[in-house]
Design a protein around this motif. Structure first.
Motif, mmCIF file in Angstrom:
data_model
loop_
_atom_site.group_PDB
_atom_site.id
_atom_site.type_symbol
_atom_site.label_atom_id
_atom_site.label_comp_id
_atom_site.label_asym_id
_atom_site.label_seq_id
_atom_site.Cartn_x
_atom_site.Cartn_y
_atom_site.Cartn_z
ATOM 1 N N GLN A 163 0.908 -1.302 0.050
ATOM 2 C CA GLN A 163 0.034 0.157 0.077
ATOM 3 C C GLN A 163 0.910 1.234 -0.046
ATOM 4 O O GLN A 163 1.832 1.506 0.836
ATOM 5 N N PRO A 164 0.996 1.882 -1.194
ATOM 6 C CA PRO A 164 1.501 3.132 -1.270
ATOM 7 C C PRO A 164 1.168 4.372 -0.219
ATOM 8 O O PRO A 164 0.007 4.290 0.161
ATOM 9 N N GLY A 165 2.245 4.938 0.361
ATOM 10 C CA GLY A 165 1.913 5.935 1.340
ATOM 11 C C GLY A 165 1.386 7.472 0.327
ATOM 12 O O GLY A 165 1.738 7.236 -0.752
ATOM 13 N N VAL A 166 0.823 8.211 1.071
ATOM 14 C CA VAL A 166 0.505 9.607 0.500
ATOM 15 C C VAL A 166 1.057 10.673 1.140
ATOM 16 O O VAL A 166 0.837 10.919 2.117
ATOM 17 N N SER A 167 2.184 11.366 0.314
ATOM 18 C CA SER A 167 2.793 12.458 0.912
ATOM 19 C C SER A 167 2.252 13.754 0.417
ATOM 20 O O SER A 167 1.257 13.921 -0.368
#
Length: 217
Positions: A163-167
């Protein structure tokens, strides 16, 4: 008159040898015809039999569909080369007949035991050309067999479910080629940066590879 009769007889012989008697092709094929699909299934059954430690055997790995997609993506010359390989292997019994009555029938019409024997003879044949035919056929089909989702999971090669992070960057900039108005993320979607360690080799896999059914394609 005689020449015309000979031509008619030859056409009938070629038709019976190369076209007649094949079952309908599986639905969804764009390139392979029914004879090629039948041969691929017959070869897959004996090249990758069940009980080899993987959940899906070659006959259940939908290799005609895999090869059909592969051929559709290839340039015309390479596509013709692979189709010529399939035809040569289907009719190799004219040179290396199977060890059973009617052993010169098409490869796909022989029993599994005869097909295994022919492939073993090809793999150990003293002439390099025959060994090359066997190696080429195995190379064409092995990626489709090992690439089946269930087999990839069993081998531990299926992609991880990450799950990619949201920056801040995802909140400020759209995808390449998109407009700023296409950003659907808000501050509430932002995740704190985490320090990622090594991936767990037994961790969850991508949902597209989670199915282990024989019907997975």
């Amino acid at each position: 008159m005689f020449t015309g009769l000979v031509l008619v007889v030859l056409v009938v012989i070629v038709y019976r040898r190369c076209v007649w008697g094949y079952p309908p092709a599986p639905p969804g094929l764009a390139v392979l015809h029914r004879g090629e699909a039948t041969f691929v299934q017959a070869a897959a059954e004996v090249l990758f039999p069940g009980g080899a430690g993987l959940p899906v055997a070659g006959v259940d790995a939908h290799l005609p569909h895999y090869l059909d997609r592969h051929l559709a993506a290839l340039p015309r010359l390479q596509r013709l080369q692979i189709r010529a390989l399939l035809m040569a292997m289907e009719h190799i019994t004219l040179i290396l007949p199977g060890d059973e009555p009617g052993g010169r029938r098409r490869f796909s019409r022989l029993s599994a035991a005869s097909r295994v024997a022919i492939l073993e003879r090809l793999s150990k044949h003293p002439r390099p050309l025959f060994r090359l035919l066997f190696s080429a056929l195995r190379a064409v089909l092995v990626l489709g067999f090992l690439g089946h989702p269930a087999n990839l999971c069993e081998l531990g090669l299926a992609p991880f479910d990450i799950q990619p992070g949201v920056s801040d960057a995802e909140l400020l900039f759209p995808r390449v080629g998109g407009l700023v108005s296409s950003i659907r993320l808000t501050e509430a979607d932002r995740t704190d940066p985490v320090r990622l360690g090594p991936l767990d080799p037994h961790g969850p896999r991508h949902r597209a590879y989670a199915r282990s059914s024989r019907d997975s394609r």
